[in-house]
Design a protein around this motif. Structure first.
Motif, PDB file in Angstrom:
ATOM      1  N   MET A  30      -0.042 -12.911   5.650  1.00 26.13           N
ATOM      2  CA  MET A  30       0.124 -11.518   6.059  1.00 26.13           C
ATOM      3  C   MET A  30       0.832 -11.485   7.405  1.00 26.13           C
ATOM      4  SD  MET A  30      -0.573  -8.567   4.719  1.00 26.13           S
ATOM      5  CE  MET A  30      -0.354  -6.887   5.266  1.00 26.13           C
ATOM      6  N   HIS A  31       1.599 -10.443   7.636  1.00 19.57           N
ATOM      7  CA  HIS A  31       2.331 -10.337   8.882  1.00 19.57           C
ATOM      8  C   HIS A  31       1.408 -10.009  10.062  1.00 19.57           C
ATOM      9  CE1 HIS A  31       1.824  -6.034   8.226  1.00 19.57           C
ATOM     10  NE2 HIS A  31       2.491  -6.123   7.090  1.00 19.57           N
ATOM     11  N   LYS A  32       1.880 -10.315  11.255  1.00 25.32           N
ATOM     12  CA  LYS A  32       1.186  -9.930  12.486  1.00 25.32           C
ATOM     13  C   LYS A  32       1.419  -8.439  12.689  1.00 25.32           C
ATOM     14  CE  LYS A  32       1.457 -10.803  17.508  1.00 25.32           C
ATOM     15  NZ  LYS A  32       0.118 -11.388  17.767  1.00 25.32           N
ATOM     16  N   THR A  33       0.373  -7.690  12.988  1.00 26.72           N
ATOM     17  CA  THR A  33       0.509  -6.260  13.245  1.00 26.72           C
ATOM     18  C   THR A  33      -0.026  -5.952  14.638  1.00 26.72           C
ATOM     19  OG1 THR A  33       0.186  -5.752  10.903  1.00 26.72           O
ATOM     20  CG2 THR A  33      -0.061  -3.939  12.451  1.00 26.72           C
ATOM     21  N   VAL A  34       0.800  -5.275  15.429  1.00 22.85           N
ATOM     22  CA  VAL A  34       0.393  -4.876  16.779  1.00 22.85           C
ATOM     23  C   VAL A  34       0.514  -3.357  16.864  1.00 22.85           C
ATOM     24  CG1 VAL A  34       0.818  -5.115  19.247  1.00 22.85           C
ATOM     25  CG2 VAL A  34       1.281  -7.043  17.713  1.00 22.85           C
ATOM     26  N   ILE A  35      -0.570  -2.704  17.266  1.00 19.75           N
ATOM     27  CA  ILE A  35      -0.583  -1.249  17.401  1.00 19.75           C
ATOM     28  C   ILE A  35      -0.933  -0.894  18.839  1.00 19.75           C
ATOM     29  CG2 ILE A  35      -1.598   0.922  16.596  1.00 19.75           C
ATOM     30  CD1 ILE A  35      -2.375  -0.516  14.001  1.00 19.75           C
ATOM     31  N   ASP A  42      -5.652  -4.678   3.847  1.00 23.50           N
ATOM     32  CA  ASP A  42      -6.755  -5.304   3.098  1.00 23.50           C
ATOM     33  C   ASP A  42      -6.406  -5.428   1.616  1.00 23.50           C
ATOM     34  OD1 ASP A  42      -8.252  -5.580   5.375  1.00 23.50           O
ATOM     35  OD2 ASP A  42      -9.589  -3.900   4.973  1.00 23.50           O
ATOM     36  N   ILE A  43      -5.739  -4.412   1.080  1.00 22.25           N
ATOM     37  CA  ILE A  43      -5.338  -4.436  -0.332  1.00 22.25           C
ATOM     38  C   ILE A  43      -4.227  -5.460  -0.556  1.00 22.25           C
ATOM     39  CG2 ILE A  43      -4.213  -3.101  -2.165  1.00 22.25           C
ATOM     40  CD1 ILE A  43      -5.777  -0.650  -1.113  1.00 22.25           C
ATOM     41  N   VAL A  44      -3.227  -5.455   0.334  1.00 23.85           N
ATOM     42  CA  VAL A  44      -2.085  -6.361   0.182  1.00 23.85           C
ATOM     43  C   VAL A  44      -2.518  -7.819   0.294  1.00 23.85           C
ATOM     44  CG1 VAL A  44       0.106  -7.077   1.222  1.00 23.85           C
ATOM     45  CG2 VAL A  44      -0.402  -4.653   0.932  1.00 23.85           C
ATOM     46  N   LEU A  92       1.778  -9.475  -4.552  1.00 25.56           N
ATOM     47  CA  LEU A  92       2.852  -9.236  -5.511  1.00 25.56           C
ATOM     48  C   LEU A  92       2.540  -8.136  -6.521  1.00 25.56           C
ATOM     49  CD1 LEU A  92       4.060 -12.903  -6.167  1.00 25.56           C
ATOM     50  CD2 LEU A  92       5.023 -11.195  -4.611  1.00 25.56           C
ATOM     51  N   GLU A  93       1.526  -7.337  -6.240  1.00 23.89           N
ATOM     52  CA  GLU A  93       1.223  -6.144  -7.039  1.00 23.89           C
ATOM     53  C   GLU A  93       0.914  -6.470  -8.501  1.00 23.89           C
ATOM     54  OE1 GLU A  93       2.783  -1.654  -6.464  1.00 23.89           O
ATOM     55  OE2 GLU A  93       4.257  -2.994  -7.358  1.00 23.89           O
ATOM     56  N   GLY A  94       0.131  -7.528  -8.691  1.00 21.62           N
ATOM     57  CA  GLY A  94      -0.254  -7.883 -10.056  1.00 21.62           C
ATOM     58  C   GLY A  94      -1.461  -7.115 -10.555  1.00 21.62           C
ATOM     59  N   GLY A  95      -2.201  -6.512  -9.637  1.00 22.07           N
ATOM     60  CA  GLY A  95      -3.414  -5.805 -10.037  1.00 22.07           C
ATOM     61  C   GLY A  95      -3.801  -4.742  -9.031  1.00 22.07           C
ATOM     62  N   LEU A  96      -4.667  -5.116  -8.071  1.00 25.23           N
ATOM     63  CA  LEU A  96      -5.256  -4.155  -7.134  1.00 25.23           C
ATOM     64  C   LEU A  96      -4.216  -3.353  -6.358  1.00 25.23           C
ATOM     65  CD1 LEU A  96      -7.719  -2.977  -5.619  1.00 25.23           C
ATOM     66  CD2 LEU A  96      -7.555  -4.930  -4.039  1.00 25.23           C
TER      67      LEU A  96
END
Length: 343
Positions: free
Chosen positions: A1-6, A217-219, A224-228
C-alpha cells in the motif's frame, strides 16, 4: 500500500525525497492550468530544495480531456524532457490529473514511479487512493486503464482553501458513499449532516481521514478488485452511465455517483434487499449533501450500463444496499432491470 500523509501546508519535497533515493532526481510534474497557476511553483520549489528538477506539463482541465490524446501528450513530453525509468512523475491536481498521470506512469517505459498530490476534495478521498488509473473512451468511462499504486499520496488540506464550492460538493458525493458503506462512519456523518454544505476545517479533516481509512482498509484486502473492493463501486454503474450520457461536460463525478446511489438504493428496495426505513435514511443522507436524482432516457441508460466494464456475460453488476455498512454485489438480469426502469 502507498504511504499516505494528511496535513496542512505540507512540504511535498521533504516527503517525496526519501521515497525517490536511487532515482534520477528529475520528475514530470503534471497539472492543469488552474491548479498549476496556484500551486505548481510551490511544489516545484519544494522539490528543487531537495535537488529534484521538476519538468512541468500542463493539461487541459476537465473530465472530457481524460482521454488518449492527453495521455499521448504526456508520453511526448516525457521523451522530450529526458524522463527515464529512474525518474518519476507527480500528479498535482484533481482526479482527472491523477488518473491520467497514473496511467502514464503505469505504461511509459513499461512503468515508472509516481506520486499523487491531490488538490480537490474528490481526489483526496477517492481518486488518489488505491492505485486505479485510466482514461475514458468515447464508448464509456475508464475503459482503458491499469492498476498502478503510487509511491505516496500527499493530502494537503490547505489546497481546499481555493476549491470552488461546487467542487467541494462534488467531493461529498464520494464521502457520502463511504458513509453508506461503513456503519460507524454513517453514524458520524449522519449526526453532522448540517455541516456538509458548509464544512469547517476540522470537520473536513475528520471526514477526509475517515474516508481515506475506509478505502485503504478495503484496498489492502483486495487490491485488484477480485472481490471486496467492488463495493467501492456503489453508485458507479449508474453514475458512469450518467457521466457518459452527458459527454463528461454537464455532470460532475460526485453528482453522478450520488444520483447513481439513489438509483442503487431504489433498485435494492425494488428487489426487496432493504427495508423502507433503511431506504429513507440513505436517501435522506444523500439529500443532506444537496444531491438529487439525474434523469436520463431509460433506453440510453440501459445501453450505457451494458457497456460498463463491470458487466459479466451481458448481465450488469451492481453494488446494492441492504443498509448502512451492508453493501452487496449482485448481478441483475437485464429483464429485471428493464422492469424496474419501467415501474
Amino acid at each position: 500500500m502507498h504511504k499516505t500523509v494528511i496535513g496542512r501546508k505540507l512540504d511535498a519535497g521533504k516527503i517525496i525525497f526519501p521515497l525517490v533515493r536511487g532515482h534520477v532526481l528529475r520528475c514530470l510534474l503534471v497539472t492543469n492550468a488552474k491548479v498549476g497557476k496556484l500551486y505548481a511553483k510551490r511544489v516545484s520549489d519544494s522539490l528543487k530544495k531537495r535537488g529534484i528538477e521538476a519538468r512541468i506539463v500542463v493539461l487541459p482541465d476537465g473530465e472530457r480531456y481524460k482521454n488518449l490524446k492527453s495521455l499521448e501528450k504526456l508520453y511526448s513530453a516525457a521523451v522530450k524532457n529526458g524522463i527515464t525509468r529512474k525518474c518519476f512523475a507527480v500528479a498535482l491536481g484533481g482526479g482527472v490529473i491523477g488518473d491520467i498521470t497514473g496511467f502514464f506512469a503505469a505504461t511509459y517505459l513499461r512503468g515508472i514511479d509516481f506520486i499523487q498530490v491531490p488538490t480537490s476534495l474528490l481526489a483526496m478521498v477517492d481518486a488518489s487512493i488505491g492505485g486505479k488509473t485510466g482514461v475514458d473512451l468515447k464508448e464509456g468511462k475508464n475503459l482503458a486503464g491499469a492498476f498502478k499504486m503510487p509511491r505516496a499520496v500527499i493530502i494537503d488540506t490547505d489546497f481546499l482553501r481555493t476549491l470552488p464550492s461546487e467542487e467541494m460538493k462534488n467531493g461529498f458525493g464520494e464521502i457520502v458513499k463511504y458513509a453508506l458503506l461503513d456503519k460507524e462512519f454513517n453514524k458520524f456523518l449522519s449526526s453532522r449532516a448540517n455541516k456538509i454544505k458548509s464544512p469547517d476545517g476540522k470537520f473536513l479533516t475528520d471526514v477526509i481521514k475517515k474516508s481515506v481509512k475506509i478505502k485503504e482498509d478495503i484496498v489492502k484486502k483486495d487490491y485488484l478488485e477480485g472481490g471486496l473492493r467492488r463495493v467501492l463501486n456503489f453508485g458507479h454503474t449508474f453514475g458512469h452511465a450518467i457521466e457518459t450520457a452527458s459527454s463528461y461536460r454537464l455532470v460532475k463525478h460526485g453528482e453522478a455517483v450520488a444520483s447513481g446511489m439513489i438509483d442503487a438504493v431504489e433498485l435494492s428496495f425494488f428487489l426487496g434487499l432493504c427495508e423502507a426505513s433503511e431506504r429513507e435514511k440513505a436517501l435522506a443522507l444523500i439529500d443532506s449533501a444537496g444531491f438529487g436524482k439525474i434523469n436520463i432516457d431509460a433506453a440510453k441508460l440501459l445501453k450505457l450500463i451494458l457497456s460498463d466494464k463491470k458487466v459479466i456475460d451481458r448481465e450488469p453488476v451492481f453494488v446494492l444496499f441492504k443498509g448502512a455498512g451492508k453493501p452487496v454485489v449482485k448481478e441483475v438480469p437485464v429483464k429485471v432491470l428493464k422492469k424496474w426502469l419501467k415501474h
